[in-house]
Design a protein around this motif. Structure first.
Motif, PDB file in Angstrom:
ATOM      1  N   CYS A   1      96.165 -13.293 -33.225  1.00 44.65           N
ATOM      2  CA  CYS A   1      95.380 -13.169 -32.005  1.00 44.65           C
ATOM      3  C   CYS A   1      93.903 -12.957 -32.360  1.00 44.65           C
ATOM      4  O   CYS A   1      93.457 -11.837 -32.587  1.00 44.65           O
ATOM      5  CB  CYS A   1      95.883 -12.024 -31.130  1.00 44.65           C
ATOM      6  SG  CYS A   1      94.991 -11.944 -29.566  1.00 44.65           S
TER       7      CYS A   1
ATOM      8  N   ARG B   1      99.939 -11.365 -26.723  1.00 44.07           N
ATOM      9  CA  ARG B   1     100.652 -12.503 -26.158  1.00 44.07           C
ATOM     10  C   ARG B   1      99.913 -13.098 -24.955  1.00 44.07           C
ATOM     11  O   ARG B   1      99.874 -14.317 -24.785  1.00 44.07           O
ATOM     12  CB  ARG B   1     102.084 -12.116 -25.834  1.00 44.07           C
ATOM     13  CG  ARG B   1     102.934 -12.093 -27.116  1.00 44.07           C
ATOM     14  CD  ARG B   1     104.088 -11.118 -27.063  1.00 44.07           C
ATOM     15  NE  ARG B   1     104.918 -11.207 -28.242  1.00 44.07           N
ATOM     16  CZ  ARG B   1     104.628 -10.719 -29.448  1.00 44.07           C
ATOM     17  NH1 ARG B   1     103.482 -10.119 -29.653  1.00 44.07           N
ATOM     18  NH2 ARG B   1     105.467 -10.839 -30.455  1.00 44.07           N
TER      19      ARG B   1
ATOM     20  N   THR C   1      98.463 -16.887 -25.524  1.00 43.31           N
ATOM     21  CA  THR C   1      99.008 -17.876 -24.589  1.00 43.31           C
ATOM     22  C   THR C   1      97.920 -18.510 -23.729  1.00 43.31           C
ATOM     23  O   THR C   1      97.943 -19.716 -23.478  1.00 43.31           O
ATOM     24  CB  THR C   1     100.074 -17.230 -23.681  1.00 43.31           C
ATOM     25  OG1 THR C   1     101.082 -16.660 -24.506  1.00 43.31           O
ATOM     26  CG2 THR C   1     100.693 -18.250 -22.746  1.00 43.31           C
ATOM     27  N   THR C   2      96.967 -17.702 -23.273  1.00 45.70           N
ATOM     28  CA  THR C   2      95.917 -18.223 -22.394  1.00 45.70           C
ATOM     29  C   THR C   2      94.685 -18.686 -23.169  1.00 45.70           C
ATOM     30  O   THR C   2      93.729 -19.153 -22.576  1.00 45.70           O
ATOM     31  CB  THR C   2      95.497 -17.173 -21.348  1.00 45.70           C
ATOM     32  OG1 THR C   2      94.950 -16.032 -22.011  1.00 45.70           O
ATOM     33  CG2 THR C   2      96.679 -16.780 -20.476  1.00 45.70           C
ATOM     34  N   ARG C   3      94.728 -18.562 -24.495  1.00 43.71           N
ATOM     35  CA  ARG C   3      93.667 -18.999 -25.403  1.00 43.71           C
ATOM     36  C   ARG C   3      92.332 -18.322 -25.097  1.00 43.71           C
ATOM     37  O   ARG C   3      91.300 -18.983 -24.965  1.00 43.71           O
ATOM     38  CB  ARG C   3      93.529 -20.515 -25.401  1.00 43.71           C
ATOM     39  CG  ARG C   3      94.765 -21.223 -25.944  1.00 43.71           C
ATOM     40  CD  ARG C   3      94.563 -22.684 -26.103  1.00 43.71           C
ATOM     41  NE  ARG C   3      93.550 -22.888 -27.160  1.00 43.71           N
ATOM     42  CZ  ARG C   3      93.054 -24.076 -27.468  1.00 43.71           C
ATOM     43  NH1 ARG C   3      93.447 -25.143 -26.839  1.00 43.71           N
ATOM     44  NH2 ARG C   3      92.157 -24.178 -28.411  1.00 43.71           N
TER      45      ARG C   3
END
Length: 162
Positions: free
Chosen positions: A55, A143, A147-149
């Protein structure tokens, strides 16, 4: 030869705006989880989980927050190889980092008894409960961000001190 950096990626979704109730609930959970946990130790946990989860947004945030809290560059850099760099960390920090890895990488099986027992020896039950909660919270934040960049780089230390 050019020294231009690659362009940042585009976020997929601004989830905090699209789902403000979920974001507010996460902020409240984060606040409750970290209560009583040493802030520097907590940043080490957040950095290690974020390394394991790849991340970039959270790595940007938590390394900046750790530095602002007085953490050293050397300890942050060595965190990805903490097993070979144990001498940079206290027994409590090692137990927390080890527990962070076990909780974060559940696909490797489960949290081994010996990992949990080492943490239970250096943290009282309340501290341990909050540490476990904090580890789980950073994994959820990771996460959402991955996931949403969410785009790393613009975060300023302390910006999200809830």
């Amino acid at each position: 030869m050019t020294n231009e950096y690659a362009a940042p990626h585009t976020p997929r979704l601004e989830w905090t705006k699209s789902s403000p109730a979920v974001y507010k609930a996460m902020v409240q959970l984060d606040r409750a989880a970290r209560e009583g946990v040493d802030p520097v130790l907590l940043e080490l946990v957040k950095i290690r989980a974020s390394q394991l989860n790849h991340c970039a947004y959270c790595l940007d945030m938590h390394t900046k927050d750790a530095l602002a809290a007085g953490e050293t560059v050397q300890r942050i850099v060595q965190l990805s190889a903490w097993e070979e760099s144990r001498h940079f960390y206290t027994a409590r920090e090692i137990a927390a980092i080890e527990l962070t890895e076990a909780v974060t990488v559940l696909t490797d099986g489960f949290v081994p008894d010996e990992v949990y027992e080492r943490a239970a020896k250096v943290f009282d039950e309340t501290e341990l409960a909050h540490l476990i909660a904090s580890i789980n919270v950073i994994n959820v934040w990771n996460r959402f961000a991955v996931t949403t960049r969410m785009v790393p780089g613009a975060y300023e230390a302390g910006a999200f001190k809830h």
